[in-house]
Design an enzyme around this catalytic site. Structure first.
Site, mmCIF file in Angstrom:
data_model
loop_
_atom_site.group_PDB
_atom_site.id
_atom_site.type_symbol
_atom_site.label_atom_id
_atom_site.label_comp_id
_atom_site.label_asym_id
_atom_site.label_seq_id
_atom_site.Cartn_x
_atom_site.Cartn_y
_atom_site.Cartn_z
ATOM 1 N N GLY A 65 0.824 -1.203 0.000
ATOM 2 C CA GLY A 65 0.000 0.000 0.000
ATOM 3 C C GLY A 65 0.854 1.247 0.000
ATOM 4 C CB CYS A 115 5.427 -4.211 0.644
ATOM 5 S SG CYS A 115 6.264 -2.613 0.503
ATOM 6 C CE1 TYR A 116 0.482 0.902 5.273
ATOM 7 C CE2 TYR A 116 -1.060 -0.949 5.335
ATOM 8 C CZ TYR A 116 -0.703 0.337 5.724
ATOM 9 O OH TYR A 116 -1.530 1.048 6.554
ATOM 10 C CG HIS A 161 5.924 -5.429 -4.087
ATOM 11 N ND1 HIS A 161 4.601 -5.361 -3.709
ATOM 12 C CD2 HIS A 161 6.513 -4.311 -3.610
ATOM 13 C CE1 HIS A 161 4.392 -4.248 -3.025
ATOM 14 N NE2 HIS A 161 5.535 -3.590 -2.951
ATOM 15 C CD GLU A 207 3.142 -8.280 -5.386
ATOM 16 O OE1 GLU A 207 2.794 -7.153 -5.022
ATOM 17 O OE2 GLU A 207 3.860 -9.026 -4.692
ATOM 18 C CB SER A 210 -21.008 -7.034 -28.333
ATOM 19 O OG SER A 210 -19.927 -7.700 -27.698
ATOM 20 N N GLY A 211 -20.551 -9.973 -29.813
ATOM 21 C CA GLY A 211 -19.567 -10.673 -30.622
ATOM 22 C C GLY A 211 -18.173 -10.554 -30.047
ATOM 23 N N GLY A 212 -18.010 -9.726 -28.989
ATOM 24 C CA GLY A 212 -16.729 -9.589 -28.314
ATOM 25 C C GLY A 212 -16.474 -10.748 -27.374
ATOM 26 C CB VAL A 213 -13.440 -11.691 -25.430
ATOM 27 C CG1 VAL A 213 -13.025 -12.870 -24.547
ATOM 28 C CG2 VAL A 213 -12.481 -11.535 -26.588
ATOM 29 C CG ASP A 214 -15.360 -9.385 -21.669
ATOM 30 O OD1 ASP A 214 -14.434 -10.217 -21.728
ATOM 31 O OD2 ASP A 214 -15.177 -8.181 -21.422
ATOM 32 C CB SER A 215 -21.107 -10.309 -24.828
ATOM 33 O OG SER A 215 -20.637 -10.274 -26.163
ATOM 34 C CB SER A 216 -18.467 -14.443 -27.272
ATOM 35 O OG SER A 216 -18.731 -13.506 -28.293
ATOM 36 C CE LYS A 254 -10.943 -9.368 -22.559
ATOM 37 N NZ LYS A 254 -12.275 -8.797 -22.796
#
Length: 513
Positions: free
Chosen positions: A54, A81-82, A169, A171, A223-229, A369
């Site tokens: 943080g 860290c924090y 860190h 990560e 929509s044909g995009g990744v998420d909605s598909s 994603k």
């Protein structure tokens, strides 16, 4: 119950990265507000807790502190860290002070004692630091097991209570063997078994969707995009014909988009799919409009009207499905006192009408994603959909500069399709973040077939990025750019000049409007 690791967010820019690294190791993780009460963590059955980094000092007057009862839960805790400094500040015997020299960037980790957290970690690895405070004394029961140039407490542990703290860190990719350290915490200390896989997630999600929806109907704007598909494929696997998809053909789509969506989802997946032909309606509403924000508002409002009309035709519907992702949820919820400055309003989460009567169904809201893409592959969606490049909600409406007309859209559609075709042919399409064409409302003089032309200009925008927060123009080989330019000029009537956008983000944006 799925094993879960809680990541308490203290405002670090790397909090989401921590959660993603955990999931990459096949363990489910969830980000919580730093003040989440222990009762909630117990209720969720977490098997380990990570305290994130943080920007604050733990000694500041309004510094974010967690529910101290988490140290009495009897489960492993890892402070990063924090998070390490919180342990030093909150636990008996610990002491934290301001460092005389801020430690930022690479440091060298020297391992002084064996530790379950450092199993298999090489001595002398480079790690990434970003902190101004330092631990002066470890809390009671803790011992220092590793150090860096500026910190004798780079790694601390309390083996009896299974508490660990690291000043760097792990990560971030800058830290060597960082993923190995996180793996040690998950598997060697928390006892995780790695059951978080996409196949497991599909089975779990299908059961949840069926339980939530019952025998009701679900509507989804496809929509044909990744998420909605991916959302459509997952929901359809769960409830079949109870799902109704609507694709709004607004005239602002890519070449043959409606046909491609219909072929995949109606012909292949056999979904209930309505294609609302509304090109004239959108173009009439956009007639004469040149301001980018006004375009967006008109396109958004018209879309909602057309979509609502299609919903009414279907009849009684109880659920609205959306492709909301986990970052959308995290960044769209205003959390009082959260020290992070990344909060924003996202269209999926913040743009719904207050009087909406439909219940929300968001089956992807726990996924990042890259996990959505993996889920799409698991569900049998083709690579052309799963790995499709991002496309703006207003479509080509914000890639036609100035006034939007059918002629200009048709020119842009053909030019954009040729660009994508060539990017795929040279195996670059899936290696860059985005590659698209932009229509410029200026005419330039040219010569074609010994005749003078006075036609429009197409700009090519090809960028590399990892998260769209920053981006740089892609160094595409000149011969490929030349072939793209030649094809557009020769095959798209109305274009006689192609230019390349070589600006980065910032100061420019990826899209032009």
């Amino acid at each position: 119950m799925t094993q879960s690791i809680a990541v308490l967010d203290f405002g670090s820019q790397y909090t989401q990265v921590i959660a993603r690294r955990i999931r990459e190791l096949n363990v489910y993780s969830k980000i919580y507000h730093y003040s989440t009460p222990v009762t909630k963590l117990r209720e969720d059955g977490v098997c380990g807790i990570i305290l994130s980094g943080g920007p604050n000092s733990v000694m500041a007057e309004n510094a974010p502190h967690p529910d101290k009862a988490l140290f009495d839960m009897g489960i492993p805790v890892l402070g990063i860290c924090y998070g390490l400094q919180l342990m030093g500040y909150l636990l008996p015997g610990g002491e934290v002070g301001h460092s005389a020299q801020r430690e930022y960037g690479h440091g060298v980790l020297h391992i002084n004692k064996p530790s379950p957290l450092l199993q298999g970690i090489r001595d002398g690895i480079r790690v990434w630091n970003s902190h101004g405070d330092r631990m002066e004394n470890a809390p009671d029961g803790f011992e220092a097991v590793a150090s860096t140039e500026n910190s004798g407490f780079a790694v601390i542990q309390n083996l009896e209570k299974q508490f660990y703290g690291i000043q760097f860190h792990p990560e971030v990719f800058h830290s060597e063997q960082g993923i190995d350290l996180i793996r040690n915490y998950l598997y060697g200390i928390c006892g995780c078994t790695g059951e978080w896989t996409m196949a497991h997630y599909v089975d779990e999600s299908v059961a949840k969707i069926r339980d939530q929806v019952g025998d009701k109907k679900v509507i989804l704007g496809l929509s044909g995009g990744v998420d909605s598909s991916v959302a459509a494929a997952l929901i359809h696997k769960a409830i079949g014909d109870q799902l109704y998809c609507v694709f709004v053909d607004n005239g602002l789509c890519r070449l043959n988009e409606a046909e491609s969506v219909n072929k995949l989802f109606h012909d292949n997946f056999h979904m209930n799919l309505t294609i609302a032909r509304a090109e004239d309606r959108f173009l009439n509403a956009l007639n004469g409009v040149t301001d980018p924000e006004q375009k967006r508002k008109i396109i958004g409002h018209t879309f909602i009207k057309v979509f609502d009309e299609e919903v009414e035709k279907i009849g009684e519907v109880d659920f609205l499905a959306q492709g909301t992702l986990y970052p959308d949820v995290i960044e769209s919820v205003s959390i009082d006192g959260n020290p992070a400055s990344l909060i924003k309003s996202h269209h999926n989460v913040g743009g719904l009408p207050e009087d909406m009567k439909l219940k929300l169904l968001e089956p992807l809201r726990e996924l990042f994603k890259d996990e959505v893409r993996a889920l799409g592959t698991e569900l049998g969606l083709p690579k052309s959909v799963v790995w499709r490049q991002p496309f703006p909600g207003p479509g080509l409406g914000v890639r036609v500069m100035g006034e939007i007309t059918k002629e200009r859209l048709d020119i842009l559609r053909k030019a954009d399709a040729l660009l994508i075709e060539e990017m795929k042919a040279c195996d670059l399409y899936y290696k860059v973040w985005q590659s698209f064409a932009v229509f410029l409302p200026v005419r330039t003089v040219g010569v074609m077939g010994d005749e003078r032309t006075y036609d429009f200009v197409i700009a090519l925008r090809i960028v590399e990025s990892t998260d769209a927060m920053t981006a740089d123009w892609a160094r595409v080989p000149h011969e490929i750019l030349g072939r793209i330019s030649n094809r557009i000029i020769n095959e798209v009537k109305g274009v006689n000049r192609v230019v390349l956008d070589i600006s980065s983000k910032p100061p420019s944006t990826i899209e032009w409007e």
